[in-house]
Write a protein that holds these residues in place. Structure first.
Motif, PDB file in Angstrom:
ATOM      1  N   PHE A 182     113.499 -30.416   8.346  1.00 50.28           N
ATOM      2  CA  PHE A 182     113.524 -31.869   8.277  1.00 50.28           C
ATOM      3  C   PHE A 182     112.307 -32.457   8.987  1.00 50.28           C
ATOM      4  CE2 PHE A 182     115.349 -36.068   9.779  1.00 50.28           C
ATOM      5  CZ  PHE A 182     115.224 -36.680   8.540  1.00 50.28           C
ATOM      6  N   LYS A 183     111.478 -33.144   8.240  1.00 49.44           N
ATOM      7  CA  LYS A 183     110.302 -33.821   8.795  1.00 49.44           C
ATOM      8  C   LYS A 183     109.498 -32.948   9.743  1.00 49.44           C
ATOM      9  CE  LYS A 183     111.668 -38.567   8.235  1.00 49.44           C
ATOM     10  NZ  LYS A 183     111.980 -39.843   8.874  1.00 49.44           N
ATOM     11  N   GLU A 184     109.310 -31.704   9.341  1.00 48.56           N
ATOM     12  CA  GLU A 184     108.504 -30.767  10.137  1.00 48.56           C
ATOM     13  C   GLU A 184     109.019 -30.603  11.571  1.00 48.56           C
ATOM     14  OE1 GLU A 184     106.338 -29.059   8.390  1.00 48.56           O
ATOM     15  OE2 GLU A 184     106.862 -30.335   6.689  1.00 48.56           O
ATOM     16  N   THR A 185     110.331 -30.783  11.756  1.00 51.26           N
ATOM     17  CA  THR A 185     110.892 -30.579  13.100  1.00 51.26           C
ATOM     18  C   THR A 185     111.127 -29.100  13.375  1.00 51.26           C
ATOM     19  OG1 THR A 185     113.115 -30.828  12.181  1.00 51.26           O
ATOM     20  CG2 THR A 185     112.146 -32.776  13.242  1.00 51.26           C
ATOM     21  N   GLY A 186     111.116 -28.283  12.333  1.00 57.30           N
ATOM     22  CA  GLY A 186     111.443 -26.866  12.532  1.00 57.30           C
ATOM     23  C   GLY A 186     112.942 -26.617  12.525  1.00 57.30           C
ATOM     24  N   SER A 187     113.721 -27.666  12.254  1.00 56.39           N
ATOM     25  CA  SER A 187     115.171 -27.525  12.054  1.00 56.39           C
ATOM     26  C   SER A 187     115.540 -28.214  10.751  1.00 56.39           C
ATOM     27  CB  SER A 187     115.950 -28.193  13.188  1.00 56.39           C
ATOM     28  OG  SER A 187     115.926 -27.407  14.357  1.00 56.39           O
TER      29      SER A 187
END
Ligand SMILES: Cc1ncc(COP(=O)(O)O)c(C=O)c1O
Ligand SMILES: Cc1ncc(COP(=O)(O)O)c(C=O)c1O
Ligand SMILES: [Mg+2]
Ligand SMILES: [Mg+2]
Ligand SMILES: [Mg+2]
Ligand SMILES: [Mg+2]
Lengths: 361, 361
Positions: free
Chosen positions: B30-35
């Motif tokens: 999600f949005k490059e959050t890594g999660s």
């Protein structure tokens, strides 16, 4: 997967990466049907296969006896706080509750709306740092059930062995279901919000002994009676299809890994790694008393609140996220549910050593 | 997208393809959050942005006045059948209901548990083939509200204009919300299950005038009081994060398309295409009476049940799925919600012509 972080969040919590990848595809085009998973009718053969698969994995992995119903409900674990007493108690009826944390306490408050609630034990005065031994409380003869939260997510405590009682048990297993073996036959009802060990927020798993379905008082709203959902295979109304689907994928992953017995072994090892590190130095202190330590949520403190803030910030910069303790107790909390990888625990332990060395109290 | 089918399902229903594609990505990272989106805490800044965006799009697109709360609840539209009277009525209090279909009837049944319910109109004897005109019923002076279902999903009828009354309106808009302009200020409460015009099953949108939050009787379970959720921005407990996220994406798609006014135009044109075809031949008959025809669910019959079965099967082979009518009325139903593409309607109309020619009665 290169940029994936270690997510220690208490819930919604980390899920197996392969499950996410599969879900990402199925949302766009489910099994080559030409429709996405979240667009298909809950009455379609495709979705009926999904819900039946999820239910049968629940039954298989937890060894649920045949005289229990498996339900997929909405409203979160918090809705079970009132649904349990609304369905199982009646005016003047008694139940025994153990007050071992925030969630147990909220359950007690709702239960008091429906019956005579006997709080047989409370660890509130010691900031919920332990759960009681079996001989530390009495269950009243007239009680309909003994209610407890098997794992206290916020305080990091857990019943190492489940309470024993002549009365049937009712448990909130939101934060440790499927993490270890359970003898379901001792329980009247087990419930768990999905968003820790089972999937996304939006579905609550309820396992209920079928004779209890007849206890619901007349004039209970249809949607609030367990029997409504049991009679219709959780399809009285539109179920939370996507969350049920993900739960099925997570359970398939668990089965593939070796099931509950295997994950319990892994969970014990992960928790031992972390607790050993905490115990090995005076720098870190566990909130939970010995004998009550949770395998799922490890709550700990550093010498000062300032050091805790620094620790959490530096860990986050190293891609270890979500280590901040719940606002009601502060400190740090590492939630290491089933899907949390061992390597993430190793990385945290190494960081704890470095941090303590670099930041003397 | 080449293999995408036309999905006429009444709900869960077809969604904009670009929304599915975005969701498929966000679930993994999600949005490059890594999660993934379904792994992050509902208290994280990332999710708070999601829920705030969704709420503000609801407010903007429906022009919700400031003195209304927007809630995201669980339990489906069916849970609103009892939550509405549980919160808004009290012992001995009266409400007026219009019985125009299966869902209205179920709402009446639940409301009778909480107050004195006056069913001012019923179209049940004519198989719910119409909704009443304003002068066809009386709203009792003592009624707290006038309840109705704005669109009857199963029977394919709809209030062309909303009922008018001195009393506040309460409406189940599950199957037509965001499909046309609504003057929210005439309503005390509006609710809608998401799984038709708004997203996946698992979240129910509730829009409630804020003075009504004070009406809930004491001793109502915490989770069943609207005020609980209003006071906490729908975050009293873990909300159904994924379904709220998808709703936000669907509403962003709608805004981008031109908003409610524009989609109403498109919806009218799609429905007109289909009704014209049905009206043009004796072969097809509309279930709904003139003046009550739904723009969302077009219910129709062929000369015989056998021909209907053949029609549905052949349409399905041509990648037009979900045309079977609800079991309670049989026949055919084409659900053509906001996200259902015009080309799918054109394709159905062409098929109807060919089928009628090839299969004389
Ligand atoms: C043990 C336990 N019970 C209940 C809840 C409440 O769950 P929900 O937010 O689904 O209502 C939680 C949430 O974290 C929990 O940890
Ligand atoms: C108008 C209307 N109201 C209520 C419902 C019930 O919704 P849920 O299944 O979310 O409880 C439906 C479902 O199709 C509906 O069409
Ligand atoms: Mg707790
Ligand atoms: Mg120590
Ligand atoms: Mg209907
Ligand atoms: Mg005709």
């Amino acid at each position: 997967m290169a940029d994936r972080v270690y997510n220690f969040s208490a819930g919604p919590a980390t899920l197996p990466f392969e499950v996410l990848e599969q879900a990402g595809k199925d949302i766009v085009n489910f099994k080559e049907t030409g429709s996405g998973l979240i667009e298909i009718s809950h009455r379609s053969p495709e979705f009926i296969e999904v819900i039946e698969k999820t239910e049968s994995l629940v039954r298989e992995l937890l060894e649920v006896p045949d005289n229990y119903k498996v339900l997929f409900l909405q409203g979160g674990a918090s809705s079970q706080f009132f649904m349990v007493p609304m369905n199982l108690l009646g005016a003047g009826k008694k139940a025994t509750y153990l007050n071992t944390g925030t969630w147990a306490k909220k359950a007690i408050k709702e239960a008091q709306l429906f019956g005579d609630i006997d709080v047989a034990y409370s660890s509130e005065e010691s900031i919920f740092n332990h759960v009681p031994a079996n001989d530390a409380y009495q269950v009243a003869e007239e009680s309909e059930y003994l209610y407890f939260a098997s794992n206290n997510t916020i305080y990091g405590t857990q019943f190492e062995t489940m309470p024993q009682s002549k009365k049937m048990l009712v448990a909130d297993m939101s934060s440790d279901i499927f993490s270890r073996k359970v003898d379901v036959s001792k329980f009247g009802l087990i419930f768990a919000g999905a968003q820790k060990n089972l999937g996304p927020a939006g579905v609550t798993l309820v396992i209920i002994r079928d004779d209890l379905l007849e206890k619901t008082p007349a004039h209970t709203p249809t949607m609030l009676s367990y029997k409504t959902h049991a009679d219709k295979g959780s399809m009285f109304n539109t179920p939370p299809c996507f969350a049920i689907y993900v739960m099925g994928e997570v359970l398939a992953w668990l089965k593939n890994l070796g099931g509950v017995e295997k994950i319990e072994e892994i969970n014990r090892e992960k928790a031992a790694l972390l607790y050993s590190q905490i115990d090995a130095s005076d720098y870190y202190r566990v909130h939970a008393q010995d004998g009550s330590r949770s395998l799922m949520n490890v709550t700990f403190n550093l010498p000062t609140a300032e050091l805790e803030a620094k620790f959490i910030a530096e860990a986050s910069a190293l891609q270890m996220k979500g280590l901040k303790g719940h606002r009601s107790i502060g400190g740090c909390r590492a939630s290491i549910y089933n899907a949390f990888p061992r390597e993430g625990v190793v990385k945290l332990v190494e960081f704890m050593q470095v941090f303590a060395a670099n930041n003397p109290a």
